[in-house]
Design a protein around this motif. Structure first.
Motif, PDB file in Angstrom:
ATOM      1  N   GLN A   1       1.916  -1.465   5.432  1.00 45.34           N
ATOM      2  CA  GLN A   1       1.168  -0.391   4.790  1.00 45.34           C
ATOM      3  C   GLN A   1      -0.240  -0.870   4.428  1.00 45.34           C
ATOM      4  OE1 GLN A   1       3.412   0.881   1.419  1.00 45.34           O
ATOM      5  NE2 GLN A   1       1.764   2.138   0.596  1.00 45.34           N
ATOM      6  N   ARG A   2      -1.237  -0.090   4.846  1.00 44.42           N
ATOM      7  CA  ARG A   2      -2.617  -0.489   4.550  1.00 44.42           C
ATOM      8  C   ARG A   2      -3.078   0.031   3.192  1.00 44.42           C
ATOM      9  NH1 ARG A   2      -5.203   1.600  10.162  1.00 44.42           N
ATOM     10  NH2 ARG A   2      -4.024   0.266  11.557  1.00 44.42           N
ATOM     11  N   PHE A   3      -2.538   1.160   2.797  1.00 43.88           N
ATOM     12  CA  PHE A   3      -2.936   1.727   1.502  1.00 43.88           C
ATOM     13  C   PHE A   3      -1.820   2.598   0.956  1.00 43.88           C
ATOM     14  CE2 PHE A   3      -4.962   5.340  -0.832  1.00 43.88           C
ATOM     15  CZ  PHE A   3      -5.275   4.633  -1.962  1.00 43.88           C
TER      16      PHE A   3
ATOM     17  N   VAL B   1      -2.317  -2.546  -2.689  1.00 47.48           N
ATOM     18  CA  VAL B   1      -1.362  -1.591  -3.223  1.00 47.48           C
ATOM     19  C   VAL B   1       0.075  -2.126  -3.136  1.00 47.48           C
ATOM     20  CG1 VAL B   1      -0.996  -0.298  -1.083  1.00 47.48           C
ATOM     21  CG2 VAL B   1      -0.924   0.901  -3.256  1.00 47.48           C
ATOM     22  N   ARG B   2       0.300  -3.080  -2.249  1.00 47.04           N
ATOM     23  CA  ARG B   2       1.665  -3.616  -2.086  1.00 47.04           C
ATOM     24  C   ARG B   2       1.924  -4.838  -2.959  1.00 47.04           C
ATOM     25  NH1 ARG B   2       1.829  -5.318   3.561  1.00 47.04           N
ATOM     26  NH2 ARG B   2       4.016  -5.798   3.235  1.00 47.04           N
TER      27      ARG B   2
ATOM     28  N   ASP C   1      -0.093  13.030  -5.011  1.00 49.50           N
ATOM     29  CA  ASP C   1       0.534  12.100  -5.943  1.00 49.50           C
ATOM     30  C   ASP C   1       0.260  10.669  -5.478  1.00 49.50           C
ATOM     31  OD1 ASP C   1       2.097  10.564  -7.550  1.00 49.50           O
ATOM     32  OD2 ASP C   1       3.858  11.869  -7.445  1.00 49.50           O
ATOM     33  N   PRO C   2      -0.424   9.871  -6.294  1.00 46.52           N
ATOM     34  CA  PRO C   2      -0.737   8.502  -5.866  1.00 46.52           C
ATOM     35  C   PRO C   2       0.500   7.663  -5.555  1.00 46.52           C
ATOM     36  CG  PRO C   2      -2.001   9.086  -7.804  1.00 46.52           C
ATOM     37  CD  PRO C   2      -1.009  10.192  -7.588  1.00 46.52           C
ATOM     38  N   ARG C   3       1.659   8.118  -5.977  1.00 45.23           N
ATOM     39  CA  ARG C   3       2.875   7.345  -5.685  1.00 45.23           C
ATOM     40  C   ARG C   3       3.340   7.540  -4.249  1.00 45.23           C
ATOM     41  NH1 ARG C   3       6.433   9.186 -10.746  1.00 45.23           N
ATOM     42  NH2 ARG C   3       5.261  11.084 -10.358  1.00 45.23           N
ATOM     43  N   GLN C   4       2.810   8.564  -3.598  1.00 49.17           N
ATOM     44  CA  GLN C   4       3.221   8.838  -2.215  1.00 49.17           C
ATOM     45  C   GLN C   4       2.209   8.223  -1.261  1.00 49.17           C
ATOM     46  OE1 GLN C   4       6.069  10.043  -2.165  1.00 49.17           O
ATOM     47  NE2 GLN C   4       6.223  10.949  -4.197  1.00 49.17           N
ATOM     48  N   SER C   5       2.692   7.815  -0.098  1.00 45.54           N
ATOM     49  CA  SER C   5       1.785   7.155   0.840  1.00 45.54           C
ATOM     50  C   SER C   5       1.960   7.733   2.239  1.00 45.54           C
ATOM     51  CB  SER C   5       2.050   5.655   0.849  1.00 45.54           C
ATOM     52  OG  SER C   5       3.381   5.416   1.225  1.00 45.54           O
TER      53      SER C   5
ATOM     54  N   ALA D   1       1.100   3.988 -10.941  1.00 43.67           N
ATOM     55  CA  ALA D   1       1.606   4.876  -9.895  1.00 43.67           C
ATOM     56  C   ALA D   1       1.264   4.322  -8.510  1.00 43.67           C
ATOM     57  CB  ALA D   1       1.019   6.274 -10.066  1.00 43.67           C
ATOM     58  N   PHE D   2       0.097   3.712  -8.386  1.00 40.77           N
ATOM     59  CA  PHE D   2      -0.268   3.100  -7.102  1.00 40.77           C
ATOM     60  C   PHE D   2       0.671   1.940  -6.755  1.00 40.77           C
ATOM     61  CE2 PHE D   2      -4.336   5.374  -7.264  1.00 40.77           C
ATOM     62  CZ  PHE D   2      -4.455   5.714  -5.922  1.00 40.77           C
TER      63      PHE D   2
ATOM     64  N   LEU E   1      15.464  -0.293  -0.759  1.00 38.48           N
ATOM     65  CA  LEU E   1      14.195   0.173  -0.218  1.00 38.48           C
ATOM     66  C   LEU E   1      14.145  -0.043   1.287  1.00 38.48           C
ATOM     67  CD1 LEU E   1      11.666   0.889  -2.240  1.00 38.48           C
ATOM     68  CD2 LEU E   1      10.601  -0.785  -0.748  1.00 38.48           C
TER      69      LEU E   1
ATOM     70  N   VAL F   1       3.758   1.966  -7.414  1.00 36.58           N
ATOM     71  CA  VAL F   1       4.934   2.652  -6.866  1.00 36.58           C
ATOM     72  C   VAL F   1       4.676   2.980  -5.402  1.00 36.58           C
ATOM     73  CG1 VAL F   1       6.376   4.722  -7.030  1.00 36.58           C
ATOM     74  CG2 VAL F   1       5.559   3.599  -9.111  1.00 36.58           C
ATOM     75  N   ARG F   2       3.467   3.395  -5.097  1.00 35.15           N
ATOM     76  CA  ARG F   2       3.099   3.663  -3.715  1.00 35.15           C
ATOM     77  C   ARG F   2       3.339   2.424  -2.849  1.00 35.15           C
ATOM     78  NH1 ARG F   2      -1.561   7.031  -2.503  1.00 35.15           N
ATOM     79  NH2 ARG F   2      -2.180   6.880  -0.329  1.00 35.15           N
ATOM     80  N   GLY F   3       3.091   1.276  -3.417  1.00 35.13           N
ATOM     81  CA  GLY F   3       3.268   0.033  -2.661  1.00 35.13           C
ATOM     82  C   GLY F   3       4.691  -0.473  -2.653  1.00 35.13           C
ATOM     83  N   GLY F   4       5.613   0.264  -3.248  1.00 39.43           N
ATOM     84  CA  GLY F   4       7.003  -0.123  -3.123  1.00 39.43           C
ATOM     85  C   GLY F   4       7.711  -0.469  -4.417  1.00 39.43           C
TER      86      GLY F   4
END
Lengths: 418, 467, 434
Positions: A416-418, C311-312, A393-397, C351-352, A13, C354-357
């Motif tokens: 990352q804030r959100f 989220v992280r 997609d909530p998986r994307q930021s 899924a959120f 990552l 996943v957004r956080g890594g």
């Protein structure tokens, strides 16, 4: 074993994020010229461009080069932002926000046309910063719905060092609340809907007469100069349709009175800014009048008659509001989750491109700002958000948010804030 | 304008009423077949007689002797000589209605049986309580019962919400001359009412009460079996002994000595049988009230674990089809269902379903109880039944649901619920088909005596005046 | 329908239509259930299978019989006579496991939970329609506690239930499922002191009991106030704590080490800082993947200094090697209209993460196998493996895709939810797979 794998994942990552991180000159603020290369440019209005280049200068989008040559280099003075593999999306436009500063419900009088949110704005407050991390770059900061007429809202960018940099327009819109929240008070005038409708109509009529008097004076049709009334002054722009009235109206019967009083009778520029419950049943009537609906924060309705969920934005769309958008009523739903509201509208039936347009170009048009914001087109404000992928997609930021050509949030510089 | 017209009419009527009121004593004396002398035979000639739900209504003559129905003759037949004939022209005569589960003997009882909230009350044991004991003849409600068209009520005792709510007594409306509540009673203990709700307390109580009763029975059975076994062994031994010395002799009848040890156990005092034990032995009827779907699921999960089962009448609220289906599968245990005449709802929706209809189509007898367990509630029953008919219950089923079915499930089918020969002369007269929704209750007779008359000339409900 | 039919008979007609449709549907289900009783092998074929315990299987087949999984393999032909569910282009994964839920499938929560279950609950159907097949429920006081001045509150009345709609018999999996403590925030030190004292007493009691057992004497009497603490030390089930700060986390860790019980941390806000310690101590965490909403403090700092965006957090714990279970944004099902903020979108909460890594695999694990492990039901639930319960979902897309809908949900091998027959999402079209 598990530890081992997660370490590997972490290293991977890190590596990925290092490779893919945007690269640009530290002194970007001074240059204000950016070349965003690679990725998928989602213009919203003119389709998506894969592997193009987006040039930004002086706070505006200069142009989009759809197919740059393979050895294309940024012109002199432009800092390169490498966005390969990313999605480049216009900043989102929030039409119902209460988070740029508190104290929005002054509930002594039921109608307060003199109130304005402009003086409440706190640039760079915490919630706005989070909104940036959700890709929101424009917000209509409006008074609460504690009274029937909360006052005039302000249209701002969510980033900027001070108010002058943030401000797009004041007044942004008038806030009227036709039912629901203003009903909470007990006993006094406006306690019920007859009273509320009288209050609203009365105040608007007063404003209309005031506007007409001034119009007559300015057109030299009268010799009597009207007396200046600061309380009513902002009605003039409202009746001249310089800005809309955003209406806290929800459910069938409230929207009926919205259409009758605010649109048909007063001839105002109306935006329906909740539109929830069974309001969508009126979609054909609303569509006929060309009124924009920004549905939210409730995105579904449990339909007892059918025993199932109804997606509200989807139902508005089905009923004829092809430009339907969503809102968050932040902080009821956190401001950064505007696109998540749109995602939920998609889950509940709306098409993805419609949902995305609803919080960009259609929202901009609802405010009369479609020439400045809401899409990635040459000449428009450089409110650009780089996402790791599909923003729905909530998986994307968000990787990077740019407001007026300035970088306001960048995950390569801060967590990352959100 | 219209209003004025009505007012005029009203005034006219009021004037007429005044005249009638002046003449009332004379009228009463003249009309009064209300109190039939003992042994007197009265023939009621009516426009239509519905002898029993499901039978075709026909004009006829109802012969009543000693408060019982002696015969029902065809319209053209001649009533026997010397019989007093009461003309009920145009009236539709029905068997008096029967309420199989009512708390009307209690003054403050307002919620319907199928709706009683059980969640907040504790699962108490009222097995010894009898409906009769809660009657208080001083209260006018017993005299007013007759003005409803109902002539039979199974009343449950005070705490109707306990796990064992008690035993129901079947009563008739009071005629005003009774000294003792017992005079009203047709059956002192018609059935035992049980209630069940989900939650730990109900489970524990259920285990405590029902399991114990079952255990008692099993113990008793085991003891009996053992006694029999012992007796048999003794008898065999005796037989052996007897057969050893002299083989040619006749058998000395082994049964009496075998029966003796069991009978010899001297019952110290006449033991009052435990109604719960009686229930499991099949000696007592049971009504079980379970309202919510969840409680039903829990009740049956519990019930299925009992080693001995009993049959019961289920008292429940309007249920969605999936629950009805589950209940219908248990036809072996559920003999009939008591419902309020209102619609059930498919869960997660506001799509309404006629629960009664679903039960009836599967062949399950359904009895209806009024939505409100009050005098007015009982008077309204045909409005609600008419709604049931509108949504799929057949008219005769609706009628049976307030006459023959409830009479049968309280065990008094021979006496009430239909106009059978030999049955009680309990009947109600309406001015048209009662299910039409606009029918007017004209008069009510209990055991041949008029307890209510709605005098059309005065508009006065004379239930109290005529006794 | 012709206009001539639009007369007064319409309502009756409609009603009868609805009824007959209902009966057909429910009878069909009944018939199906009847068939399933006769131990028929069932198989899902052609799906992208995410077994969680292993790598993704493309064009996979899952077979089961008598409620237990027989096999998970690629390109496996369904056995002869099996009832086959074609899932070409669809996804299959284990049913989701929700921890610390409430208000779903329960009619009354007085006393123990098993006796108050409601298999007909509407919220249960909605949770099931969104992929939750197993749920750990706690009574209401766990969530509210008794405020900051209240007593130290704890209990064991919690249960693991399966959402077998309409089938009470198969609902209860385990009760009590865990112990929990809710500590008033004021006088925290004092409360932890009291807690420790209680554990001391419990330990002494256990020693006495063991002694008595050795001597085959009658065991000493256990006071009712000590029962919970003895249960914690016996460690037959995990114990949940909800620490508000890292100081508390440390206390819980030391208590767990000292008295040898398994602690679980519920929403430890800043504990990601000591994620490595938690991983080393093998303490599972239950975390949310999104921040608090409805925060009218519009002027405060972004996060408290040194805080991490919610989220992280799941990813941070996961990276450190902690066993992470993702909590739903809200404990129950809410029909207020706010979408994606309750138990109905547990998969989106993952899924959120996943957004956080977090990786897709870890995030899916955090709503299936990890919570099953935390609840100690992973011998039966949480992944698609031979011999485990056949609790599985057929989904229209990847389970973490926000657009995915459950098409069919099986519990113990039986079909309990079928999107086509259910009313819940009848008005919502399926959007395309990505």
């Amino acid at each position: 074993m598990q530890m081992n794998r997660s370490w590997k994942a972490a290293i991977l990552l890190l590596a990925v994020s290092f490779l893919a991180r945007p690269i640009y000159c530290e002194d970007g603020a001074a240059a204000q010229r950016w070349a965003i290369r690679g990725g998928k440019i989602v213009t919203v209005t003119k389709g998506a461009v894969e592997g193009g280049v987006l040039l930004v200068s002086d706070g505006r989008i200069e142009k989009i080069i759809a197919a740059p040559a393979s050895d294309w280099k940024p012109p002199k003075g432009y800092q390169l932002i490498d966005a390969s593999g990313r999605w480049i999306v216009p900043g989102f436009v929030e039409l119902h926000s209460h988070i740029a500063g508190g104290d929005l419900n002054d509930m002594v009088y039921s109608v307060n046309p003199g109130f304005r949110t402009l003086d409440n704005i706190m640039p760079r407050n915490a919630l706005l910063k989070r909104a940036l991390a959700g890709g929101v770059t424009t917000a209509l900061f409006i008074p609460g719905s504690g009274t029937n007429m909360g006052g005039f809202g302000t249209l701002i960018k969510t980033a900027g060092k001070d108010l002058s940099e943030m401000l797009i327009r004041f007044p942004g819109a008038l806030k009227i609340a036709q039912g629901g929240n203003p009903e909470r008070r007990g006993g006094d005038l406006g306690y019920s809907r007859v009273g509320m409708n009288w209050l609203i109509r009365n105040a608007l009529k007063e404003g209309q007469l005031y506007t007409k008097a001034w119009d007559a004076w300015e057109a030299d049709k009268t010799k009597k100069k009207p007396v200046k009334n600061p309380r009513l002054e902002m009605f003039r722009g409202l009746f001249h349709k310089e800005y809309p009235v955003v209406v806290h109206t929800q459910g069938y019967h409230l929207i009926l009175s919205t259409l009758r009083i605010l649109h048909d009778e007063m001839g105002l520029w109306v935006v329906i800014d909740h539109g929830t419950f069974d309001g969508f049943e009126l979609a054909p009537e609303v569509a006929k009048r060309g009124i924009q609906v920004m549905n939210g924060p409730r995105e579904f309705r449990w339909d007892n008659r059918r025993g199932g969920f109804r997606g509200l934005a989807y139902e508005w769309y089905r009923g004829g509001i092809k430009t339907v958008g969503v809102n968050t009523d932040a902080p009821v739903v956190p401001a950064e989750e505007l696109v998540y509201q749109a995602a939920m509208a998609v889950r509940l039936g709306l098409k993805e491109d419609v949902a995305l347009a609803g919080i960009t170009i259609h929202a901009a048009r609802a405010l009369g700002m479609e020439k400045r914001i809401g899409s990635l087109e040459a000449g428009k404000d450089a409110d650009i958000v780089i996402w790791t992928g599909d923003p729905l997609d909530p998986r994307q930021s968000v990787v990077l948010t740019m407001v007026n050509g300035k970088i306001a949030y960048d995950t390569s510089k801060e967590p990352q804030r959100f | 304008m219209r209003l004025k017209m009505y007012q005029d009419q009203d005034n006219r009527e009021r004037g007429r009423a005044r005249i009638v009121r002046l003449l009332l004593p004379a009228l009463l004396a003249f009309l009064s077949p209300a109190v039939a002398a003992d042994g007197e035979v009265v023939a009621y000639r009516a426009g239509k007689i519905i002898r029993s739900a499901g039978e075709a209504a026909a004009a006829g003559i109802l012969i009543v002797r000693d408060g019982k129905i002696e015969d029902v003759l065809a319209a053209g037949a001649k009533p026997p000589e010397g019989v007093k004939v009461v003309e009920l022209p145009g009236a539709v005569v029905l068997p008096g209605l029967v309420n199989p589960l009512s708390g009307i003997s209690q003054v403050n009882f307002t919620s319907g049986p199928g709706r009683a909230s059980q969640s907040n009350s504790s699962p108490s044991d009222g097995r010894k309580a009898v409906g009769l004991s809660s009657l208080n003849l001083k209260h006018e409600v017993y005299r007013r019962l007759g003005r409803t068209g109902y002539t039979t009520f199974a009343v449950v005792p005070n705490d109707t919400r306990g796990l064992i709510a008690g035993q129901a007594s079947v009563i008739r409306p009071a005629l005003g001359k009774e000294k003792e509540p017992g005079e009203l009673v047709l059956e002192k203990s018609a059935y035992l009412l049980l209630g069940f709700s989900s939650g730990k307390a109900w489970y524990d109580a259920g285990l405590r009460y029902l399991k114990k009763a079952v255990d008692d029975i099993l113990k008793e059975k085991a003891a009996k079996k053992k006694a029999e076994e012992d007796a048999r062994k003794k008898a065999e031994e005796a037989k052996k002994k007897a057969s050893q010395p002299s083989t040619g002799e006749k058998k000395p009848a082994p049964a009496p000595p075998a029966a003796k040890p069991a009978a010899a156990k001297p019952p110290a005092k006449p033991k009052i049988p435990d109604p719960l034990v009686q229930l499991f032995k099949g000696e007592k009827k049971a009504f079980v009230r379970v309202t919510s779907p969840a409680a039903l699921a829990h009740f049956f999960a519990f019930f299925d674990k009992l080693p001995i089962k009993f049959q019961f009448v289920l008292v429940t609220g309007p249920q969605p089809p999936e629950i009805v289906e589950m209940l219908i599968e248990r036809k072996k245990q559920i003999t009939a269902v008591i419902l309020e005449p209102r619609m059930g709802r498919i869960p997660e929706t506001s799509i309404y379903v006629n629960t009664a209809r679903l039960f009836l189509r599967s062949g399950m007898p359904v009895a209806f109880v009024p939505l409100r367990d009050t005098i007015d509630g009982h008077r309204e029953i045909f409005f609600q039944l008419a709604a049931m008919v509108k949504s799929g219950v057949l008219p005769h089923e609706a009628l049976a649901g307030v006459t023959s079915v409830p009479a049968d499930i309280v065990g008094l089918g021979a006496k009430v619920g239909s106009l059978k020969k030999g049955g009680l002369a309990n009947f109600a007269c309406y001015d048209r088909d009662p299910l039409s929704g606009t029918a007017r209750l004209l008069s009510v007779y209990v055991e041949g005596r008029k307890v209510f008359e709605d005098d059309p000339s005065t508009g006065k409900l004379s239930g109290e005046a005529i006794r | 329908m012709t206009s001539r039919m639009r007369d007064h008979r319409m309502p009756a007609l409609l009603l009868s239509l609805v009824l007959s449709a209902f009966f057909c549907a429910s009878l069909g289900a009944e018939e199906a259930r009847e068939k399933e009783k006769k131990s028929v092998v069932q198989a899902v074929v052609g799906a992208t299978v995410l077994p969680v315990s292993g790598p993704m299987v493309r064009r996979g087949t899952v077979t089961w019989k008598d409620g237990k999984i027989l096999e998970v393999a690629a390109e496996l032909a369904a056995p002869e006579g099996a009832r086959v569910h074609d899932a070409k282009g669809l996804y299959v994964c284990p049913g989701f496991v929700a921890v610390v839920a409430m208000g779903v499938g329960i009619e009354t929560s007085s006393g123990n939970i098993g006796n108050g279950l409601d298999p007909w609950d509407r919220e249960l159907t909605i949770a099931l329609a969104n992929g939750i097949t197993t749920m750990q429920v706690l009574p209401a006081p766990f969530f509210g506690g008794f405020g900051q001045d209240g007593p130290l509150y704890g209990g064991s009345n919690s249960a693991v239930i399966k959402l077998t709609k309409g089938n009470l018999g198969e609902m209860l999996v385990k009760e009590p499922a865990l112990n929990y403590f809710s500590l008033p925030t004021r006088q925290l030190e004092l409360n932890y002191f009291l807690l420790r004292e209680r554990f001391k007493q419990a330990k002494a009691y256990l020693a006495k009991r063991a002694e008595a057992r050795e001597k085959k004497a009658t065991p000493p009497k256990l006071s009712s106030s000590l029962k919970l603490y003895v249960a914690v030390l016996e460690n037959t089930r995990p114990t949940i704590f909800s620490p508000v700060n890292n100081h508390e986390v440390k206390i819980v860790l030391s208590l767990s080490r000292e008295y040898g019980f398994d602690a679980v941390l519920n929403e430890p806000k800043d504990a990601w800082m000591m994620a490595a310690d938690l991983a080393a101590a093998n303490v599972p965490v239950l975390v949310k993947s999104r921040g608090p909403d409805f925060d009218f403090n519009t002027t405060g700092p972004l996060f408290e200094k040194g805080q991490m965006a919610p989220v992280r957090r799941p990813a941070a714990f996961s990276r450190a090697g902690c066993q992470v279970s993702i909590l739903p944004y809200r404990r129950g099902i809410s029909l207020s209209g706010l979408a994606g903020r309750d138990l109905a979108t547990l998969h989106v909460d993952a899924a959120f993460a996943v957004r956080g890594g977090m990786s897709n695999e870890d995030a899916l694990k955090a709503i299936t196998l990890n919570p099953a492990r935390t609840l100690r039901v992973d011998d039966r639930l949480g992944s698609l493996e031979k011999g485990k319960d056949a609790d599985l979902l057929i989904l229209s897309g990847h389970p973490l895709d926000y657009r995915s809908f459950v098409l069919k949900a099986f519990i113990n091998g039986k079909l309990y939810y079928d999107r086509e027959k259910s009313r819940i999402y009848r008005e919502i079209p399926l959007t395309g797979d990505k």
